[in-house]
Design a protein around this motif. Structure first.
Motif, PDB file in Angstrom:
ATOM      1  N   VAL A   1       9.127  -2.157 -10.178  1.00 28.23           N
ATOM      2  CA  VAL A   1       8.623  -3.481  -9.290  1.00 28.23           C
ATOM      3  C   VAL A   1       9.525  -4.676  -9.434  1.00 28.23           C
ATOM      4  O   VAL A   1       9.243  -5.477  -8.420  1.00 28.23           O
ATOM      5  N   TRP A   2      10.081  -4.866 -10.569  1.00 27.64           N
ATOM      6  CA  TRP A   2      10.851  -5.947 -10.694  1.00 27.64           C
ATOM      7  C   TRP A   2      12.071  -6.012  -9.897  1.00 27.64           C
ATOM      8  O   TRP A   2      12.557  -7.060  -9.148  1.00 27.64           O
ATOM      9  N   GLN A   4       0.801  -1.216  -0.004  1.00 28.17           N
ATOM     10  CA  GLN A   4      -0.150  -0.081   0.056  1.00 28.17           C
ATOM     11  C   GLN A   4       0.988   1.417   0.060  1.00 28.17           C
ATOM     12  O   GLN A   4       0.473   2.405  -0.735  1.00 28.17           O
ATOM     13  N   ALA A   5       1.983   1.199   0.851  1.00 27.53           N
ATOM     14  CA  ALA A   5       3.137   2.483   0.825  1.00 27.53           C
ATOM     15  C   ALA A   5       3.512   2.459  -0.447  1.00 27.53           C
ATOM     16  O   ALA A   5       3.933   3.752  -1.072  1.00 27.53           O
ATOM     17  N   TYR A   6       4.132   1.366  -1.329  1.00 28.15           N
ATOM     18  CA  TYR A   6       4.651   1.507  -2.590  1.00 28.15           C
ATOM     19  C   TYR A   6       3.498   1.905  -3.745  1.00 28.15           C
ATOM     20  O   TYR A   6       4.089   2.747  -4.559  1.00 28.15           O
ATOM     21  N   ALA A   7       2.315   1.566  -3.321  1.00 30.01           N
ATOM     22  CA  ALA A   7       1.439   2.077  -4.429  1.00 30.01           C
ATOM     23  C   ALA A   7       0.962   3.418  -4.292  1.00 30.01           C
ATOM     24  O   ALA A   7       0.549   4.174  -5.282  1.00 30.01           O
ATOM     25  N   THR A  31      -2.305  -3.374  -8.765  1.00 28.21           N
ATOM     26  CA  THR A  31      -2.438  -4.181  -7.454  1.00 28.21           C
ATOM     27  C   THR A  31      -1.814  -5.439  -7.602  1.00 28.21           C
ATOM     28  O   THR A  31      -1.502  -6.115  -6.554  1.00 28.21           O
ATOM     29  N   LEU A  32      -2.455  -6.201  -8.706  1.00 26.19           N
ATOM     30  CA  LEU A  32      -1.864  -7.694  -8.781  1.00 26.19           C
ATOM     31  C   LEU A  32      -0.431  -7.903  -8.977  1.00 26.19           C
ATOM     32  O   LEU A  32       0.011  -8.917  -8.223  1.00 26.19           O
ATOM     33  N   GLU A  33       0.236  -6.909  -9.396  1.00 28.71           N
ATOM     34  CA  GLU A  33       1.791  -7.032  -9.552  1.00 28.71           C
ATOM     35  C   GLU A  33       2.350  -7.129  -8.137  1.00 28.71           C
ATOM     36  O   GLU A  33       3.229  -7.723  -7.978  1.00 28.71           O
ATOM     37  N   LEU A  34       1.766  -5.996  -7.406  1.00 27.85           N
ATOM     38  CA  LEU A  34       2.309  -5.743  -6.085  1.00 27.85           C
ATOM     39  C   LEU A  34       2.002  -6.901  -5.026  1.00 27.85           C
ATOM     40  O   LEU A  34       2.824  -7.541  -4.467  1.00 27.85           O
ATOM     41  N   LYS A  49       3.332   2.957 -11.517  1.00 29.54           N
ATOM     42  CA  LYS A  49       4.290   1.906 -12.274  1.00 29.54           C
ATOM     43  C   LYS A  49       3.765   0.669 -12.115  1.00 29.54           C
ATOM     44  O   LYS A  49       4.450  -0.428 -12.904  1.00 29.54           O
ATOM     45  N   ALA A  50       2.880   0.366 -11.175  1.00 27.45           N
ATOM     46  CA  ALA A  50       2.648  -1.209 -10.711  1.00 27.45           C
ATOM     47  C   ALA A  50       1.284  -1.239 -10.402  1.00 27.45           C
ATOM     48  O   ALA A  50       0.564  -0.446  -9.696  1.00 27.45           O
TER      49      ALA A  50
END
Length: 484
Positions: A182-183, A115-118, A128-131, A125-126
């Motif tokens: 994200v990678w 949630q903090a990254y999003a 919800t599914l990717e995170l 950049k990403a």
């Protein structure tokens, strides 16, 4: 000279001589003395210590006393079957607690991190599914690398494996603080952290059965409670660090803090058998395909893995769900901490009860309850207070798999197959990590991206897993009420 005179003289000169049969006049005296001498020589070559009940009436008792008195007590070996069921084992349990504190304490906070990254570094950049999938990758890595970890434990020992795993996990957390894509997180917090976690996980789950039998469920419950206490302690700490110093520095500070905890656990943990004895024990392959011939074991794999699929979605989606219903970040962090605290309480308390009522019985009960809480409470949790009730009840019952999986597996496959059984269990448990991406896919096709589908999915797999385990119990005991 009579035989009694000869006997008296020999007893005086050497009290180790076996008494010869009385002379009756029909026995050759010279042969009788020679036979007695041969008995003495053969007796002196026996290996100590003796079992007095297996010796003939005229045994040389003094030889046993003299030889054992000169033997160095430090050279005596420890029996692999002489499990203390306590003692230093409780220190081992503390080391396991610290390991789970780091490993699953960080993993269970991925919902907070994502949630903090999003909303910061990876905003736009990403998806919800990717995170969310990064959190699943941690569980997949922990379980998929378990055969390699099991082999390392068998050949090198628990302490080295535990220390290596702790170092790799802390390194992964520190490196994740430098992520800008994200990678980067897939490689660091996903793959590397899970790889290190597999070493630590196998070290803990392999060493506790060396120290406990009847109290194994209690010991595993205390150790696995570290995951709940870890998330409880780390959740407000991480939230504070993110607000005060930003997400990158929060990761770096957290990594060095956890490194100190892993160092303490590495010092405390040790194998029960010394290395000189362990190297003589046969090392079995950590992955034995022949175990799939055990129908009961295969049924247990299905039941446990399906039930576990319902564990990750509520855990990872809680911060996001809280934001959806208007709860601020601090309160959401507190809810996650409360859920984790109840998880710890449940693992210790219910782990202790499981030793009394049966570990498989307890697993069935908590799986049914966790499913019911998802069905009945979570879907109606549209306020802080109702969501708090869900966190308390679901948190207390949902994570008992991590306390009971190893003891139940040992009961089904036997202690001689524990390494192979746990390796297969952990590998198949990686399938349970699919629960999160499945939940994300369900949410995408749910009207308005609602959470109803996720709530029903989590509850359904818990109940389905419990039903499979009920069938397993009936196969094992022939009764639905028996203790197992």
């Amino acid at each position: 000279m009579t035989s009694s005179t000869i006997q008296s003289q020999e007893d005086h000169d050497n009290d180790l001589t076996v008494t010869a049969p009385p002379y009756t006049g029909d026995v050759d005296l010279e042969k009788a003395i020679t036979r007695t001498s041969m008995i003495n020589k053969q007796s002196s070559k026996k290996i100590c210590p003796y079992d007095k009940n297996d010796l003939p009436p005229h045994h040389l008792e003094k030889i046993y006393t003299d030889e054992t008195s000169t033997t160095d007590s430090s050279s005596r070996s420890i029996s692999p079957d002489d499990i203390p069921d306590g003692g230093y084992g409780w220190v081992i349990t503390v080391a396991g607690f610290l390991g789970y504190f780091v490993m699953y304490g960080v993993t269970n906070l991925w919902g907070l991190f994502s949630q903090a990254y999003a909303t910061s570094v990876l905003e736009g950049k990403a998806t919800t599914l990717e995170l969310i999938t990064i959190g699943s990758l941690i569980f997949v890595s922990i379980n998929m690398f378990s055969p390699l970890s099991s082999l390392l434990v068998s050949r090198i020992g628990t302490r080295f494996t535990y220390g290596l795993g702790g170092f790799l996990m802390c390194l992964a957390v520190i490196l994740a603080g430098f992520s800008t894509e994200v990678w980067h997180l897939y490689l660091t917090q996903g793959l590397l952290f899970g790889f290190g976690g597999s070493f630590l996980y196998m070290a803990v789950t392999s060493v506790i059965p060396q120290w406990f039998t009847a109290r194994r469920g209690t010991a595993m419950g205390i150790s696995s409670a570290g995951s709940g206490i870890g998330a409880l302690a780390l959740s407000p700490m991480v939230n504070f660090l993110i607000i005060e110093y930003g997400l990158p520095w929060a990761y770096r500070i957290l990594g060095f803090f956890l490194l100190g905890i892993c160092a303490i656990g590495t010092i405390l943990i040790k194998d029960r058998l010394p290395r000189s004895q362990r190297k003589n024990l046969p090392v079995k392959s950590p992955f034995q395909l022949s175990m799939f011939k055990d129908v009961n074991f295969v049924i247990w794999l299905f039941g446990s893995v399906i039930s576990l699929m319902g564990y990750l979605p509520p855990l990872f989606y809680l911060p996001k769900y809280a934001a959806e219903i208007g709860i601020n970040q601090t309160d959401a962090s507190n809810l996650l901490a409360i859920l984790s605290a109840m998880n710890a309480v449940g693992r210790i308390g219910l782990g202790f009860v499981a030793d009394k009522v049966g570990r498989l019985n307890m697993f069935i009960i908590v799986s049914v309850l966790s499913g019911a809480f998802s069905f009945v409470i979570w879907q109606f949790a549209i306020s802080y207070n109702i969501l708090l009730v869900f966190c308390i009840l679901w948190g207390a019952t949902s994570g008992l798999y991590y306390a009971l999986a190893a003891p139940i597996t040992v009961c089904i496959v036997g202690s001689h197959n524990i390494s192979g059984g746990l390796s297969i269990l952990f590998i198949t448990s990686a399938i349970a990590a699919m629960g999160t991406p499945i939940s994300a896919a369900i949410q995408q096709i749910t009207p308005n991206n609602g959470y109803f589908g996720i709530q029903m999915f989590s509850g359904a797999v818990y109940v389905l897993g419990a039903m499979i385990c009920i069938y397993l119990k009936y196969r094992l005991t022939g009764s639905l009420l028996a203790k197992y």
